[in-house]
Design a protein around this motif. Structure first.
Motif, short mmCIF file in Angstrom:
data_model
loop_
_atom_site.label_atom_id
_atom_site.label_comp_id
_atom_site.label_asym_id
_atom_site.label_seq_id
_atom_site.Cartn_x
_atom_site.Cartn_y
_atom_site.Cartn_z
N PRO A 68 0.76 -1.06 -0.02
CA PRO A 68 0.07 -0.13 0.15
C PRO A 68 0.73 1.49 -0.06
O PRO A 68 0.43 2.42 -0.30
CB PRO A 68 -0.78 -0.11 1.19
CG PRO A 68 -0.13 -1.19 1.97
CD PRO A 68 0.53 -1.88 1.26
N ASP A 72 0.10 4.27 -2.57
CA ASP A 72 -0.35 5.37 -2.18
C ASP A 72 0.50 6.49 -2.88
O ASP A 72 0.06 7.56 -3.27
CB ASP A 72 0.11 5.61 -0.54
CG ASP A 72 -0.03 6.95 -0.02
OD1 ASP A 72 -1.10 7.69 -0.51
OD2 ASP A 72 0.75 7.34 0.73
N LEU A 82 -8.81 1.75 -5.40
CA LEU A 82 -8.07 0.64 -5.28
C LEU A 82 -9.29 -0.55 -5.39
O LEU A 82 -9.93 -0.39 -4.43
CB LEU A 82 -7.18 0.78 -4.21
CG LEU A 82 -6.33 -0.54 -4.12
CD1 LEU A 82 -5.40 -1.10 -5.08
CD2 LEU A 82 -5.50 -0.30 -2.62
N ALA A 95 -5.61 -5.21 5.39
CA ALA A 95 -6.68 -4.17 5.58
C ALA A 95 -6.22 -3.39 6.60
O ALA A 95 -6.35 -2.10 6.43
CB ALA A 95 -8.05 -4.84 5.85
N GLN A 97 -3.23 -2.34 7.01
CA GLN A 97 -2.11 -1.29 6.31
C GLN A 97 -2.64 -0.09 5.64
O GLN A 97 -2.15 0.89 5.46
CB GLN A 97 -1.07 -2.21 5.44
CG GLN A 97 -0.26 -3.06 6.30
CD GLN A 97 0.55 -2.44 7.30
OE1 GLN A 97 1.02 -1.36 7.09
NE2 GLN A 97 0.71 -3.02 8.21
N TRP A 98 -3.88 -0.28 5.00
CA TRP A 98 -4.43 0.91 4.31
C TRP A 98 -4.65 2.41 4.94
O TRP A 98 -4.41 2.92 4.34
CB TRP A 98 -6.15 0.47 3.76
CG TRP A 98 -5.92 -0.59 2.55
CD1 TRP A 98 -5.13 -1.77 2.65
CD2 TRP A 98 -6.90 -0.69 1.70
NE1 TRP A 98 -5.41 -2.35 1.46
CE2 TRP A 98 -6.76 -1.76 0.87
CE3 TRP A 98 -7.88 0.31 0.98
CZ2 TRP A 98 -7.14 -2.16 -0.37
CZ3 TRP A 98 -8.48 -0.31 -0.09
CH2 TRP A 98 -8.05 -1.16 -0.55
N HIS A 101 -1.74 4.43 5.02
CA HIS A 101 -1.27 5.07 3.67
C HIS A 101 -2.24 5.91 2.91
O HIS A 101 -2.23 5.82 1.46
CB HIS A 101 -0.91 3.63 2.91
CG HIS A 101 0.36 2.96 3.33
ND1 HIS A 101 1.89 3.55 3.41
CD2 HIS A 101 0.48 1.85 4.19
CE1 HIS A 101 2.27 2.58 3.92
NE2 HIS A 101 1.53 1.62 4.49
N LEU A 103 -5.34 5.37 2.61
CA LEU A 103 -6.34 4.72 1.90
C LEU A 103 -7.64 4.23 2.73
O LEU A 103 -7.21 3.70 4.00
CB LEU A 103 -5.79 3.36 1.15
CG LEU A 103 -4.67 3.81 0.25
CD1 LEU A 103 -3.82 2.30 -0.14
CD2 LEU A 103 -5.15 4.21 -1.04
N GLN A 104 -8.86 4.25 2.13
CA GLN A 104 -9.83 3.75 3.01
C GLN A 104 -10.61 2.50 2.33
O GLN A 104 -10.69 2.59 0.98
CB GLN A 104 -10.96 4.87 3.19
CG GLN A 104 -10.51 6.00 3.65
CD GLN A 104 -11.57 7.02 3.42
OE1 GLN A 104 -12.84 6.75 3.37
NE2 GLN A 104 -11.33 8.39 3.62
N ILE A 105 -10.89 1.66 2.94
CA ILE A 105 -11.61 0.53 2.58
C ILE A 105 -13.23 0.91 2.72
O ILE A 105 -13.83 1.18 3.59
CB ILE A 105 -11.41 -0.98 3.27
CG1 ILE A 105 -10.00 -1.40 3.44
CG2 ILE A 105 -12.76 -1.81 2.84
CD1 ILE A 105 -9.86 -2.37 4.27
#
Length: 125
Positions: A68, A72, A82, A95, A97-98, A101, A103-105
């Protein structure tokens, strides 16, 4: 060995497809992606090694943390998206790690791949 599809915008895409010139298929280490400029990617769709059938050259936790970071770097900072497929037993490792960086799920889908539990993570900025 690099894929013959690497950096090709037209290879393996059906003629007449409205988007066949708008994406690239790459075969590069997801932890580095050296051929891609910072912030230049709108969307990544990937099926990285799961650590089950394909081995990675580092511990899977390290792989899951480095991947990630690379995403990023290359994703559009305002609207990058992503989509990632992961073995369900490694879901938390990936998950977690997101957020580190940017990032969102936003959605996830539990599926089976050849009888193996998997999850598709969808999100981005």
């Amino acid at each position: 060995m690099r894929s013959p599809f690497a950096k090709s915008k037209k290879t393996n895409c059906p003629r007449g497809s409205p988007s066949h010139e708008r994406f690239q298929l790459l075969s590069e280490d997801a932890r580095r992606l050296p051929s891609i400029k910072d912030g230049s990617v709108d969307c990544i769709v990937t099926d990285p090694p799961w650590g089950e059938h394909e081995q990675v050259d580092v511990e899977y936790d390290e792989f899951a943390a480095e991947m990630p970071h690379s995403f990023d770097r290359i994703l559009d900072p305002a609207s990058g998206r992503l989509v990632l497929l992961v073995a369900r037993k490694l879901l938390a490792t990936v998950a977690d790690q997101w957020p580190h960086h940017h990032l969102q799920i936003k959605r996830f889908y539990d599926i089976l791949i050849n009888g193996h539990p998997a999850t598709v993570l969808a999100g981005g900025r």
